[in-house]
Write a protein that holds these residues in place. Structure first.
Motif, mmCIF file in Angstrom:
data_model
loop_
_atom_site.group_PDB
_atom_site.id
_atom_site.type_symbol
_atom_site.label_atom_id
_atom_site.label_comp_id
_atom_site.label_asym_id
_atom_site.label_seq_id
_atom_site.Cartn_x
_atom_site.Cartn_y
_atom_site.Cartn_z
ATOM 1 N N ARG A 164 2.063 13.471 19.334
ATOM 2 C CA ARG A 164 1.051 13.633 18.284
ATOM 3 C C ARG A 164 1.718 14.211 17.041
ATOM 4 N NH1 ARG A 164 -3.535 16.692 20.529
ATOM 5 N NH2 ARG A 164 -4.138 14.656 21.360
ATOM 6 N N PRO A 165 1.616 13.535 15.904
ATOM 7 C CA PRO A 165 2.197 14.070 14.666
ATOM 8 C C PRO A 165 1.589 15.431 14.319
ATOM 9 C CG PRO A 165 1.552 11.775 14.393
ATOM 10 C CD PRO A 165 0.981 12.223 15.703
ATOM 11 N N LYS A 166 2.394 16.268 13.673
ATOM 12 C CA LYS A 166 1.897 17.590 13.272
ATOM 13 C C LYS A 166 0.841 17.482 12.178
ATOM 14 C CE LYS A 166 6.291 19.887 14.344
ATOM 15 N NZ LYS A 166 7.463 20.606 13.764
ATOM 16 N N ASN A 167 1.030 16.527 11.269
ATOM 17 C CA ASN A 167 0.112 16.401 10.143
ATOM 18 C C ASN A 167 -0.123 14.941 9.780
ATOM 19 O OD1 ASN A 167 -0.421 19.243 9.125
ATOM 20 N ND2 ASN A 167 1.827 19.236 9.136
ATOM 21 N N VAL A 168 -1.354 14.639 9.372
ATOM 22 C CA VAL A 168 -1.721 13.323 8.865
ATOM 23 C C VAL A 168 -2.276 13.504 7.454
ATOM 24 C CG1 VAL A 168 -3.165 11.276 9.173
ATOM 25 C CG2 VAL A 168 -2.290 12.509 11.184
ATOM 26 N N TYR A 169 -1.650 12.844 6.493
ATOM 27 C CA TYR A 169 -2.081 12.932 5.102
ATOM 28 C C TYR A 169 -2.462 11.536 4.604
ATOM 29 C CZ TYR A 169 0.459 17.385 5.385
ATOM 30 O OH TYR A 169 0.928 18.630 5.759
ATOM 31 N N HIS A 170 -3.443 11.482 3.712
ATOM 32 C CA HIS A 170 -3.936 10.214 3.179
ATOM 33 C C HIS A 170 -3.588 10.102 1.693
ATOM 34 C CE1 HIS A 170 -6.509 9.530 6.784
ATOM 35 N NE2 HIS A 170 -6.459 10.849 6.819
ATOM 36 N N TYR A 171 -2.856 9.058 1.344
ATOM 37 C CA TYR A 171 -2.527 8.860 -0.067
ATOM 38 C C TYR A 171 -3.718 8.284 -0.819
ATOM 39 C CZ TYR A 171 -0.925 4.390 2.066
ATOM 40 O OH TYR A 171 -0.808 3.242 2.804
ATOM 41 N N ILE A 172 -3.641 8.325 -2.127
ATOM 42 C CA ILE A 172 -4.734 7.886 -2.997
ATOM 43 C C ILE A 172 -4.423 6.495 -3.522
ATOM 44 C CG2 ILE A 172 -5.939 8.362 -5.158
ATOM 45 C CD1 ILE A 172 -5.460 11.358 -4.520
ATOM 46 N N GLN A 173 -5.475 5.632 -3.578
ATOM 47 C CA GLN A 173 -5.246 4.245 -3.973
ATOM 48 C C GLN A 173 -6.080 3.864 -5.191
ATOM 49 O OE1 GLN A 173 -5.164 3.033 0.556
ATOM 50 N NE2 GLN A 173 -3.892 1.606 -0.579
ATOM 51 N N TRP A 174 -7.000 2.947 -5.070
ATOM 52 C CA TRP A 174 -7.750 2.460 -6.229
ATOM 53 C C TRP A 174 -8.654 3.538 -6.821
ATOM 54 C CZ3 TRP A 174 -7.702 -2.060 -8.988
ATOM 55 C CH2 TRP A 174 -8.802 -2.292 -9.854
ATOM 56 N N LYS A 175 -9.432 4.187 -5.967
ATOM 57 C CA LYS A 175 -10.383 5.184 -6.448
ATOM 58 C C LYS A 175 -9.667 6.491 -6.822
ATOM 59 C CE LYS A 175 -14.486 3.600 -3.944
ATOM 60 N NZ LYS A 175 -15.586 3.986 -3.025
ATOM 61 N N ASP A 209 0.831 -1.212 0.000
ATOM 62 C CA ASP A 209 0.000 0.000 0.000
ATOM 63 C C ASP A 209 0.863 1.259 0.000
ATOM 64 O OD1 ASP A 209 -2.298 -1.502 0.029
ATOM 65 O OD2 ASP A 209 -2.848 -1.046 2.102
ATOM 66 N N ALA A 210 1.882 1.277 0.854
ATOM 67 C CA ALA A 210 2.744 2.460 0.947
ATOM 68 C C ALA A 210 3.445 2.736 -0.373
ATOM 69 C CB ALA A 210 3.770 2.267 2.068
ATOM 70 N N GLU A 211 3.922 1.672 -1.017
ATOM 71 C CA GLU A 211 4.634 1.830 -2.288
ATOM 72 C C GLU A 211 3.705 2.346 -3.382
ATOM 73 O OE1 GLU A 211 6.899 -1.136 0.144
ATOM 74 O OE2 GLU A 211 4.787 -0.818 -0.336
ATOM 75 N N LEU A 212 2.531 1.749 -3.482
ATOM 76 C CA LEU A 212 1.583 2.148 -4.521
ATOM 77 C C LEU A 212 1.101 3.583 -4.320
ATOM 78 C CD1 LEU A 212 -0.527 -1.132 -4.725
ATOM 79 C CD2 LEU A 212 0.779 -0.144 -6.614
ATOM 80 N N GLY A 213 0.826 3.961 -3.072
ATOM 81 C CA GLY A 213 0.250 5.266 -2.822
ATOM 82 C C GLY A 213 1.245 6.389 -2.652
ATOM 83 N N ALA A 214 2.430 6.061 -2.116
ATOM 84 C CA ALA A 214 3.364 7.134 -1.757
ATOM 85 C C ALA A 214 4.820 6.781 -2.013
ATOM 86 C CB ALA A 214 3.179 7.508 -0.287
#
Length: 238
Positions: A144-155, A14-19
């Protein structure tokens, strides 16, 4: 070990595909990056958990990450509860990342959305002083992390921002190829799945190319955010 970026994925790959490109670029810039896989991907149609373990190790080496951990949650069946949150909190407090990257908030595979919310919730809870966790009999400090980002996958979710990965897309693709049991192989005798087609493999690159087109570079990876992004000045925007 303190990390600059900690990347979570519901499954190895997942990490490789998205980021993957973003990870490789950060490492090249001297950032310390780690990956935490929530499951071993044992329900995958092709290969096995043992094969995925080896593939994940190889992919991590290609990207140059400082550490890779697998929490061995149940593929397909992990849930967002206290027990699972605490395990993720331990990782966050161990590595103290400034930035966390995690799964898409909504996606075809049910683990992606679940993993996204689980990690996001754990990032918040990790900062609470009254939640106690220990590693090797040592009480951990809240973080607590400063920022949380979500990578994009199938959709094809519209990103809130995109990272220029020009010059790193080849590393990204090589890290994905490390998962030889999972993706396109014309000689494989195992069952076909939505991610084993040549079209899917090619789509990873042409999505990056298309996102790059939209921001005026050759290749990019997109992310969604949980809060408004602030910039020092307009010159920080490419």
């Amino acid at each position: 070990m303190k990390l600059d970026i900690l990347v979570f994925g519901a499954h190895p790959d997942d990490a490789e595909l998205g980021a993957g490109g973003t990870i490789a670029k950060a490492v090249a810039a001297g950032k310390k990056v780690g990956i935490v896989d929530l499951t071993r991907g044992e329900l995958g149609t092709r290969g096995s958990a043992e094969i995925r373990d080896k593939e994940a190790t190889k992919a991590g080496e290609i990207l140059g990450v400082s550490v890779r951990v697998n929490l061995a949650f149940a593929d397909g069946f992990f849930i967002n509860d206290k027990a699972h949150q605490l395990e993720i909190i331990k990782q966050i407090r161990t590595y103290k990342p400034d930035i966390v990257l995690c799964n898409a908030i909504d996606d075809r595979h049910i683990d992606h959305g679940k993993g996204s919310k689980l990690v996001s919730d754990a990032c918040f809870l990790s900062g609470l002083v009254k939640i106690e966790t220990t590693i090797e009999n040592t009480i951990q400090n809240p973080w607590r992390p400063k920022n949380v980002y979500h990578y994009i996958q199938w959709k094809n979710i519209e990103p809130d921002f995109a990272v220029d990965i020009t010059g790193y897309v080849d590393v990204k693709m090589e890290s994905i190829k490390a998962y030889a049991s999972q993706f396109y192989d014309p000689n494989s005798k195992e069952p076909e799945t939505p991610i084993t087609s040549k079209n899917f493999f090619d789509s990873v690159e042409y999505r990056a190319r298309d996102l790059g087109r939209l921001i005026g570079v050759n290749y990019a990876e997109g992310f969604t955010v949980e809060r408004i992004i602030g910039v020092d000045n307009l010159d920080a925007i490419i």
